[in-house]
Enzyme design. Structure first.
Site, mmCIF file in Angstrom:
data_model
loop_
_atom_site.group_PDB
_atom_site.id
_atom_site.type_symbol
_atom_site.label_atom_id
_atom_site.label_comp_id
_atom_site.label_asym_id
_atom_site.label_seq_id
_atom_site.Cartn_x
_atom_site.Cartn_y
_atom_site.Cartn_z
ATOM 1 N N ASP A 450 -8.174 0.955 1.681
ATOM 2 C CA ASP A 450 -6.753 0.829 2.021
ATOM 3 C C ASP A 450 -6.507 1.184 3.490
ATOM 4 O O ASP A 450 -7.349 1.816 4.151
ATOM 5 C CB ASP A 450 -5.974 1.796 1.097
ATOM 6 C CG ASP A 450 -4.563 1.320 0.796
ATOM 7 O OD1 ASP A 450 -4.054 0.449 1.522
ATOM 8 O OD2 ASP A 450 -3.970 1.847 -0.166
ATOM 9 N N CYS A 498 -7.240 -3.869 1.453
ATOM 10 C CA CYS A 498 -5.837 -3.571 1.155
ATOM 11 C C CYS A 498 -5.246 -2.902 2.383
ATOM 12 O O CYS A 498 -5.925 -2.147 3.077
ATOM 13 C CB CYS A 498 -5.791 -2.607 -0.038
ATOM 14 S SG CYS A 498 -4.145 -1.984 -0.431
ATOM 15 N N ASP A 520 2.030 -5.000 -2.637
ATOM 16 C CA ASP A 520 2.355 -3.919 -3.577
ATOM 17 C C ASP A 520 3.449 -4.355 -4.535
ATOM 18 O O ASP A 520 3.753 -3.640 -5.490
ATOM 19 C CB ASP A 520 2.826 -2.681 -2.804
ATOM 20 C CG ASP A 520 1.661 -1.864 -2.291
ATOM 21 O OD1 ASP A 520 0.545 -2.055 -2.785
ATOM 22 O OD2 ASP A 520 1.871 -1.043 -1.387
HETATM 23 C C1 DGJ Z 1 -1.054 1.247 -1.052
HETATM 24 C C2 DGJ Z 1 -1.729 0.260 -1.942
HETATM 25 O O1 DGJ Z 1 -1.293 -1.021 -1.670
HETATM 26 C C3 DGJ Z 1 -1.481 0.676 -3.382
HETATM 27 O O2 DGJ Z 1 -2.018 -0.271 -4.262
HETATM 28 C C4 DGJ Z 1 -2.083 2.030 -3.602
HETATM 29 O O3 DGJ Z 1 -3.478 1.935 -3.442
HETATM 30 C C5 DGJ Z 1 -1.504 3.031 -2.626
HETATM 31 N N1 DGJ Z 1 -1.601 2.573 -1.272
HETATM 32 C C6 DGJ Z 1 -2.207 4.363 -2.747
HETATM 33 O O4 DGJ Z 1 -1.835 5.254 -1.793
#
Ligand code: DGJ
Length: 702
Positions: A450, A498, A520
């Site tokens: 992420d 991500c 998200d």
């Molecule tokens: C942002 C991501 O897009 C979510 O799916 C999740 O992993 C959160 N961060 C966790 O902090």
């Protein structure tokens, strides 16, 4: 595939498309053709200087140069601009020589009196042309690069062009936008340190806005880069349309020492005369066959469960195991624990950077969890965010100098976190070290990587003051180096990209990650729009989609379980809801849908995609995937609105073999037999009744 025609001073790259350029009588390297291959060499236009003098302009900027450097009468967007130590700032490139090695053409250009060399590299792969440039300082003093784009494309003359592009924001990524160019210059860009939620480097142009989803010429481009980028679409004073794309020049500079080189990211170009659908399928095939990491390139993506929406930061061994057991029962193949498993990470206030399992939450460590998940017959995955640090973390207390900051000034925080200076070799080694340790010590099959904020105060103590503007670029180079090293040491591990949803998706990042979390926003109706936009540039086997709760955290509606599944099944299926709250009926229904997904997954993930009815056009939305051998198709349909009891529109389905007979089963009434030609020309009408009713129609050769 690549030819040099000496008598015409032209180069032609030919595969399922052709791309041609050459030297004009005055020595300019100009574009001559991009489109369907032509039967004779003489069909390709001769490279020509612009035919008439244009006062207050110049031949140079009107001739369609392949790689214009800023110098002389060039007021169009330059690919290259530099500062020389003596104060001069112009570069005029002339052709030196070329080489053809297999499927690679390199053209060497040199500045007329300064020691700057530009190597333009071209490759063709079916319908996609890859281009990039390498700038070398052959002089004896450093020069300062101020703009280095990857390349420029000149389009054929037309009265006007329509620009189709993707814009958005967090929770609403990849929204399709369209506007005529007119005479304005259009800039799509990110200055945020990542590719961005607000714009994506994919875009397309069609002459006069006359092409449709399946017909007419479409030129589409993309840029393989995951940091600050810009794409400039402009008309020259004589109305020639040009697209230039590359690393953003905003707050950019690069000191090129004597003998040093700078390589740009790849600029990708495709052409289709089968409309936007054709251009998308070209890019899908290219990303699947040429970009995605080799290890899992041809493998089907597993059905995953991710616990983020169920447990957020409150992860514990117990609650994860409860979820894992139900996930396994439903048919999930990969169980992923998201944020919250490490350090003092009980909220987004603390712990980022401390990549050690939290023993209060997981008393027996991650091993025990991984073992149990494997016993349940699933792969085990874990979330990380290696580029970030909370100020409240042991890492930041140990290394405050690792976060981006200006000396003596406070850094901006977002989500209570700072960004680590990934340009620094010691930070890179730290990230490689902890990732390798994590993957060596525990049986982890999958990593979700992420990046939950944009970059600000892009500066660090590792570079002198006059080189701080290199920071943005060095971050991306550092990231690519880290992930490459980790992947090489752990070739069997899957990696998901991500950035707070779809903040960093482009053909650069997809060279290192197998799939992407594209938003998200998990509202299955909103998702249809995000997924539609995404599909213009990116293939379904990279598009992860979760089934979440009936009333998603962003949605203002309740959606049936089948609709939520059908929306997510059009990509890489995941489940993100708190399944411990699901009733037995819901679990049974989910189990059936997961089993169905596994059957149709090869077609969705590896077939050809046709956008039949975009979600924004009316009552019904529909998207079709057809298997490579044309033996089978899967049509996803969603009834989003229904007014006045209108009958649903007829769905005409291209993509099948014309004379072959297919059985069309909807599960609602007897199967119908139709030829591929009839599927396309006559079409089918569905029998959906309720709003948010949806159906998967299978079409199989008899
Ligand atoms: C942002 C991501 O897009 C979510 O799916 C999740 O992993 C959160 N961060 C966790 O902090």
């Amino acid at each position: 595939m690549i030819r040099y025609l000496a008598d015409r001073k032209s180069w032609i790259l030919e595969d399922t498309v052709a791309y041609a350029f050459g030297l004009t009588p005055s020595g300019l390297l100009v574009h001559t053709y991009f489109g369907a291959p032509l039967p004779h060499e003489a069909d390709y236009p001769l490279p020509a200087d612009f035919p008439i003098p244009v006062p207050f302009s110049g031949t140079d900027e009107n001739s369609g140069e392949e790689y214009p450097a800023w110098g002389g009468f060039r007021f169009i967007e330059p690919c290259l601009k530099a500062d020389f130590p003596d104060g001069a700032r112009d570069i005029r490139l002339s052709y030196n020589n070329h080489t053809i090695e297999g499927n690679q053409l390199s053209i060497m250009l040199e500045d007329i009196d300064r020691s700057v060399g530009v190597k333009l590299v071209y490759r063709i792969s079916r319908s996609v042309v890859e281009r990039y440039a390498i700038i070398t300082n052959n002089g004896r003093e450093a020069i300062l690069l101020e703009q280095v784009l990857s390349g420029a494309l000149t389009l054929p003359d037309a009265a006007d062009y329509r620009l189709t592009y993707l814009s958005g924001r967090w929770g609403a990524e990849t929204q399709l936008q369209r506007s005529m160019l007119g005479k304005a210059t259009h800039v799509m860009e990110s200055r945020r340190g990542h590719t961005s939620h607000s714009a994506n480097p994919w875009c397309a142009l069609d002459p006069d806005g006359a092409s449709t989803e399946e017909r007419g010429p479409v030129y589409a481009i993309n840029l393989a880069y995951s940091g600050n980028w810009k794409t400039v679409v402009q008309s020259t004073p004589v109305g020639q349309v040009r697209i230039a794309s590359g690393i953003h020049s905003f707050d950019f500079s690069w000191t090129l020492a004597e003998g040093a080189s700078f390589e740009t990211p790849k600029f990708l170009l495709t052409f289709s005369d089968e409309g936007f659908g054709g251009a998308s399928r070209n890019m899908h095939a290219y990303i699947r066959n040429n970009v995605l990491p080799l290890g899992h390139r041809n493998e089907l993506r597993p059905v995953l469960y991710n616990s983020w929406e169920a447990t957020a930061f409150d992860v514990t061994a117990d609650n994860q195991m409860r979820l894992a057991e139900i996930a396994a029962e439903i048919g999930v193949e990969l169980f992923v624990i998201d944020d919250g498993w490490f350090g003092a990470r009980n909220s987004d206030n603390a712990g980022l950077g401390d990549w050690v399992v939290n023993r209060t939450k997981f008393p027996d460590g991650l091993d025990a969890v991984s073992k149990r998940v494997h016993e349940l017959g699933m792969k085990f995955g874990l979330w990380v965010e290696p580029e970030m640090v909370n100020p409240d973390s042991d890492l930041h207390r140990r290394h405050p100098e690792w976060a981006y900051r200006y000396p003596e000034r406070t850094s901006s925080q977002m989500r209570n976190q700072l960004v680590l200076n990934f340009g620094r070799p010691d930070v890179q080694e730290f990230a490689i070290g902890f990732m390798n340790r994590l993957l060596d010590e525990t049986a982890i099959d999958f990593i979700k990587w992420d990046m939950n904020r944009v970059i600000t105060e892009a500066a660090g103590l590792d570079l002198p003051a006059d080189r701080q503007k290199e920071t943005w670029t060095r971050h991306v180079q550092g990231l690519y180096r880290v992930i490459e090293r980790v992947r090489t040491s752990h070739p069997s591990v899957w990696f998901e990209d991500c950035s707070g949803g779809g903040g960093r998706i482009d053909p650069g990042i997809l060279g290192f990650y197998d799939q992407a979390w594209i938003s998200d926003n998990t509202d299955a109706f909103d998702r249809l729009f995000i997924q539609e936009g995404y599909s213009f540039g990116y293939p379904a086997n990279t598009m992860v989609a979760w089934v979440t709760s009936e009333h998603s955290f962003l949605g203002r509606r309740r959606l049936p379980l089948a609709y939520r599944f059908h929306s997510a099944m059009a990509g890489v299926l995941g489940i993100g809801d708190d399944v411990s709250r699901w009733s037995d009926t819901e679990k049974t229904q989910a189990k059936g849908l997961v089993a169905l997904y596994k059957e149709i997954r090869p077609i969705v993930q590896q077939g050809s995609q046709y956008r039949i009815l975009p979600p924004g056009t009316g009552s019904l939305a529909a998207v079709l995937y057809v298997a490579g051998d044309l033996s089978e198709g899967v049509l996803f349909t969603y009834l989003n609105r229904n007014h006045y009891g209108n009958p649903l529109p007829i769905l005409r389905l291209p993509g099948f073999q014309k004379d072959r007979l297919y059985e069309v089963e909807s599960g609602d009434g007897p199967a119908q037999t139709m030829s591929g030609r009839a599927l396309h020309l006559v079409g089918i009408r569905l029998n959906l009744r309720e709003e948010y009713e949806s159906a998967i129609i299978r079409i199989r050769a008899k």
